[in-house]
Design a protein around this motif. Structure first.
Motif, PDB file in Angstrom:
ATOM      1  N   ALA B  21     -16.500  34.808   9.309  1.00  0.00           N
ATOM      2  CA  ALA B  21     -16.209  35.689  10.437  1.00  0.00           C
ATOM      3  C   ALA B  21     -17.441  35.847  11.324  1.00  0.00           C
ATOM      4  O   ALA B  21     -17.339  36.163  12.498  1.00  0.00           O
ATOM      5  CB  ALA B  21     -15.736  37.051   9.942  1.00  0.00           C
ATOM      6  N   LEU B  22     -18.611  35.639  10.749  1.00  0.00           N
ATOM      7  CA  LEU B  22     -19.827  35.857  11.523  1.00  0.00           C
ATOM      8  C   LEU B  22     -20.465  34.538  11.957  1.00  0.00           C
ATOM      9  O   LEU B  22     -21.599  34.511  12.399  1.00  0.00           O
ATOM     10  CB  LEU B  22     -20.838  36.633  10.666  1.00  0.00           C
ATOM     11  N   LEU B  23     -19.730  33.441  11.773  1.00  0.00           N
ATOM     12  CA  LEU B  23     -20.312  32.132  12.077  1.00  0.00           C
ATOM     13  C   LEU B  23     -20.903  32.072  13.479  1.00  0.00           C
ATOM     14  O   LEU B  23     -20.312  32.553  14.434  1.00  0.00           O
ATOM     15  CB  LEU B  23     -19.230  31.049  11.971  1.00  0.00           C
ATOM     16  N   PRO B  24     -22.060  31.486  13.592  1.00  0.00           N
ATOM     17  CA  PRO B  24     -22.672  31.330  14.919  1.00  0.00           C
ATOM     18  C   PRO B  24     -21.992  30.218  15.712  1.00  0.00           C
ATOM     19  O   PRO B  24     -21.095  29.542  15.231  1.00  0.00           O
ATOM     20  CB  PRO B  24     -24.111  30.939  14.590  1.00  0.00           C
ATOM     21  N   GLY B  25     -22.442  30.054  16.912  1.00  0.00           N
ATOM     22  CA  GLY B  25     -22.025  28.905  17.692  1.00  0.00           C
ATOM     23  C   GLY B  25     -20.722  29.119  18.433  1.00  0.00           C
ATOM     24  O   GLY B  25     -20.111  28.170  18.903  1.00  0.00           O
ATOM     25  N   LEU B  26     -20.288  30.377  18.586  1.00  0.00           N
ATOM     26  CA  LEU B  26     -19.031  30.599  19.289  1.00  0.00           C
ATOM     27  C   LEU B  26     -19.265  31.007  20.750  1.00  0.00           C
ATOM     28  O   LEU B  26     -18.332  31.279  21.473  1.00  0.00           O
ATOM     29  CB  LEU B  26     -18.224  31.689  18.589  1.00  0.00           C
ATOM     30  N   ALA B  27     -20.528  31.073  21.137  1.00  0.00           N
ATOM     31  CA  ALA B  27     -20.818  31.538  22.493  1.00  0.00           C
ATOM     32  C   ALA B  27     -20.191  30.610  23.525  1.00  0.00           C
ATOM     33  O   ALA B  27     -20.022  29.420  23.305  1.00  0.00           O
ATOM     34  CB  ALA B  27     -22.316  31.608  22.711  1.00  0.00           C
ATOM     35  N   VAL B  28     -19.854  31.165  24.659  1.00  0.00           N
ATOM     36  CA  VAL B  28     -19.156  30.407  25.694  1.00  0.00           C
ATOM     37  C   VAL B  28     -20.167  29.914  26.733  1.00  0.00           C
ATOM     38  O   VAL B  28     -20.988  30.677  27.222  1.00  0.00           O
ATOM     39  CB  VAL B  28     -18.123  31.294  26.408  1.00  0.00           C
TER      40      VAL B  28
END
Lengths: 324, 535
Positions: B21-28
């Motif tokens: 749920a906290l995985l990085p790399g989701l920034a747009v």
């Protein structure tokens, strides 16, 4: 079964009626919507016009009768602020709240059940103690603080997740959903986690105590004596029994999550119903407040009904008629 | 051992889900097109420019539409869809309209659209606060030709250009049968302004695209996302996280931190919103929240005595409030308007705190031991409102007037103030149009339904001298003479302490470095005021 449902329906209408009356009196006691909505520059004539336009020139009992008359025809009134039907405003915002609440509940079960099972089966292990300490933290930390901390860490410091808002949505059945897009999920992650944190704690504790209680009961001893595998004992027999309190509590919590996730929604600027209701209360937008609370009452009644029905599935000894 | 094995596995699974749920790399990633994302603190409730007279709605209406007269950053009238205007005779105003202007849908802008707009304004159904008060003085509309229109009034009306700036012009053909809902859906929101509406999600965001044909020159950004983030901390965080480029209503608590922040620049200007104290002038007998030191009502109402009112204003250290409570985001004031506004009185400074003089005046008025008072205040309306009231409570108490502060939510407070249940209260006033007849007529003129005066004069202050000066100013077409009358009226009301002015708020915006913004006195947050910074 039919009698049971009918009786529930009758109770529901009684509650809804009482609630609308309370809201009318409550809003009237708090203040005057026109004073809040009107431009400060408006002169006396303009104020009189606005009072009339919003139907607030009638005595309160007549306003209430007008409302009841329209409600019977399915019209719950138009928002003072948005000039749109109150119900439509609420339904527009509902998907956002539903996906957040269901996501948070799902997350709570997904994380809470395994951790709770572990802690219940090995109560003295160090890891179990850590889990239990963590669960206390989970439901004692205030939601707004957790929300802001998540934003500070994951959005501001690390820049991994978007700080607020809903992101990209997909339209299904005329409603916008976030959970189907990657961007939407990224936006959902933090509000969902902050909303589920206290529920995770709750599920862990319920599951753990359920497991500890059940593991010493006769049927477990009997099953062991019968030579059933530990997996079968825990997952088929014990699990079923501990699910009953978990389902009850999470069911009620789900209602609360849907209706009152106000804090989380405003911290994350999540455009759901909670934000709508708090904004509406601030400006005394009575039609929206009434429509919303009517809907919430129906929601709670429905959820309680579903919980009762699921009992009879989980525990064949429970008969609906006898549960009064 | 097997049992321990799966129990551990379950634990790992649980923690694993938490981790995912906290995985990085989701920034747009930001797009390459020049676009702008803004976040505002107050929700916009409608795209119909004539539905609700509300600042956030007016800001967005300014982006989509134009008035005949637009307003400069200091709120002075500047040519909009009218290139010039003049009073042809005492009761006729003539506006020359801009030629070659088109609405977003391609329709040409003509005098017919102006006449249509003026006709629609008082007739918007269900409006909780309409713009009708700005069209009421107009008795007849005369279309001279496609680009000239004349507005007749019953009496000379110098405020016509000021009032008309509140009315955004809509397209007759599009809006003839349109409802507020059609505007909200974007269908009817076809203006002449710098931005076209692309998408509107009520209370969440509005998407705009630039109007390439804008008569004032196309804006700097291709797309604008106008988001509403009502929570102060979340709005600041969104800027720091880079999710938005620009925010308004920067909380004073964050000012010190943002000034140090390298990635952020602030834009600020003195506003037009005066924070002041109102006093109960209406009761000659006892006023409900003033008692003597033993809790008995005092007759007659001490607040009717100008010496008491002077003592109360002299007891307040406005500079301390501006520096400490407001963190510098306020300018102490002794009148309605900041310097540079029409009707500001040069030399009328904020009263300096003088405790001795305050005590002397109280003793002279017959209260050598002071009295007790309850100061009411909203706690969610103006910047730091409840804290300002608490500071004043302490200052008054030091001067001998033992003060109890009662801060309530605006919804409750404003109703009580309107029903005249209070004796003293903190409130604010934004002078739209940036000229002095506006606060004079609304705050200190004698309450009169016929004239439409004093609707916000909740203390029912009444001074025939002030009224006479406003009366004369309201029909004086000569600007310098009118300004003289307004200054005189302001000085008279202030000398009599009709209200107790405290400070004028500073309007503050924050943006990422690389942008620049023309700060507005009227608090409106509009995309056309933002540009990439000159390097």
């Amino acid at each position: 079964m039919t009698v049971f449902l009918l009786r529930r329906l009758l109770q529901a209408s009684g509650v809804v009626l009482a609630m609308t009356l309370l809201v009318f009196l409550g809003v009237y006691a708090v203040g005057d919507p026109v004073e809040i909505l009107i431009s400060p520059e408006a002169d006396q004539l303009e104020r009189e016009r606005a009072i009339k336009a919003l139907g607030l020139d009638l005595p309160l009992w007549r306003q209430y009768l007008v409302f009841l008359g329209n409600a019977l025809q399915g019209d719950l009134g138009r928002s003072f602020v948005f000039n749109e039907p109150a119900l439509r405003l609420i339904f527009d915002r509902m998907p956002a709240t539903l996906e957040l609440a269901l996501g948070a509940t799902f997350l709570a079960l997904l994380i809470g059940l395994p951790l709770g099972l572990f802690a219940g089966l090995r109560p003295n292990a160090l890891r179990s103690r850590i889990i239990m300490a963590g669960s206390i933290l989970g439901f004692s930390l205030p939601t707004f603080w957790v929300g802001l901390m998540l934003i500070m860490v994951f959005a501001v410091q690390c820049g991994w997740l978007p700080s607020t808002g809903r992101g990209e949505t997909v339209t299904i059945l005329g409603m916008r959903w976030s959970f189907l897009t990657w961007d939407g999920l990224a936006h959902m992650a933090m509000p969902m986690l902050s909303l589920s944190l206290s529920r995770i704690g709750l599920v862990i504790r319920l599951t753990r105590s359920g497991v500890r209680e059940n593991m010493v009961m006769d049927y477990v001893k009997f099953a062991r004596a019968k030579g059933l595998s530990p997996n079968r004992i825990v997952f088929v027999h014990v699990f079923r029994n501990i699910l009953i309190p978990v389902v009850t509590v999470m069911g009620l919590e789900l209602g609360g999550t849907i209706a009152f996730s106000v804090v989380t929604e405003s911290v994350f600027a999540w455009p759901g119903m909670g934000k709508l209701i708090i904004d509406s209360i601030n400006v005394l937008d009575r039609p929206v407040i009434v429509a919303y609370l009517m809907m919430i009452v129906m929601l709670f009644i429905t959820i309680n009904l579903l919980v009762d029905l699921s009992y009879s599935v989980l525990d064949p000894r429970v008969r609906l008629e006898s549960r009064e | 051992m097997a049992r321990n094995g799966w129990a551990a596995a379950l634990g790992v699974l649980g923690l694993g889900v938490l981790g995912v749920a906290l995985l990085p790399g989701l920034a747009v990633a930001q797009g390459a097109a020049p676009s702008l994302t803004m976040a505002v603190g107050a929700p916009v409730t409608s795209l119909d420019p004539h539905y609700h007279q509300l600042s956030p709605n007016n800001a967005v209406a300014d982006m989509i539409f134009d008035g005949l007269v637009n307003r400069s950053a200091r709120d002075q009238g500047i040519p909009g869809l009218a290139t010039s205007w003049r009073a042809v005779d005492a009761t006729t105003w003539e506006f020359k309209l801009r030629e070659g202007v088109r609405f977003h849908n391609g329709n040409a802008f003509t005098a017919e659209d102006v006449a249509f707009t003026l006709n629609r304004v008082p007739r918007v159904p269900n409006s909780p606060s309409s713009f009708a008060l700005y069209t009421r003085p107009i008795t007849a509309v005369e279309i001279v030709d496609a680009h000239t229109i004349r507005l007749k009034t019953a009496v000379p009306y110098p405020l016509m250009p000021t009032d008309i700036a509140n009315l955004r012009i809509i397209d007759k053909e599009t809006a003839e049968h349109a409802t507020t809902e059609d505007f909200n859906a974007g269908r009817a929101a076809q203006g002449t302004g710098p931005w076209r509406v692309v998408d509107h999600r009520n209370g969440e965001r509005i998407e705009f695209a630039r109007n390439e044909q804008y008569w004032g020159g196309a804006p700097a950004f291709g797309r604008v996302t106008y988001r509403m983030i009502t929570n102060d901390a979340a709005r600041t965080a969104a800027l720091l996280a880079g999710d938005v480029d620009f925010i308004d209503q920067v909380p004073t608590a964050d000012l010190a931190r943002l000034r140090r922040e390298q990635r952020v620049v602030l834009s600020e200007t003195i506003g037009l919103r005066i924070i002041f104290l109102g006093l109960d002038h209406s009761r000659s007998g006892a006023t409900p929240f003033v008692t003597d030191n033993d809790g008995r009502p005092i007759e007659p109402n001490p607040l009717k005595d100008v010496r008491v009112r002077r003592a109360l204003t002299l007891a307040i250290d406005r500079h301390a409030i501006a520096d400490r409570v407001m963190e510098g985001a306020a300018t102490p004031s002794g009148q309605f308007l900041p310097p540079g506004s029409f009707g500001h009185v040069p030399g009328l400074e904020a009263p300096r705190a003088n405790l001795e003089e305050a005590r002397r005046l109280l003793a002279e008025a017959g209260f050598p031991n002071g009295f007790r008072i309850t100061l009411h205040s909203p706690n969610d309306r103006y910047i730091n409102d409840a804290r300002i009231s608490q500071a004043i409570g302490q200052m008054w108490t030091r001067a001998g007037v033992r003060t109890n502060v009662d801060a309530q939510t605006w919804a409750t407070f404003v109703g009580r103030a309107a029903r005249q249940e209070l004796s003293s209260w903190l409130i604010g006033w934004g002078s739209s149009g940036g000229e002095a007849s506006n606060p004079l007529r609304n705050l200190v003129a004698t309450v009169s339904r016929e004239k439409g005066w004093g609707a916000s004069n909740r203390g029912h202050y009444s001074n025939p001298g002030v009224d006479a000066l406003i009366d004369r100013a309201m029909v004086e077409l000569d600007d310098p003479r009118r300004e003289g009358l307004l200054r005189e009226a302001t000085s008279m009301a202030m000398a009599d302490v009709g209200i107790i002015p405290l400070h004028i708020q500073t309007n503050i915006w924050a943006m990422r470095r690389g942008l620049q913004h023309e700060a507005r006195a009227d608090e409106l947050t509009r995309a056309q005021d933002i540009r990439p910074a000159a390097r």
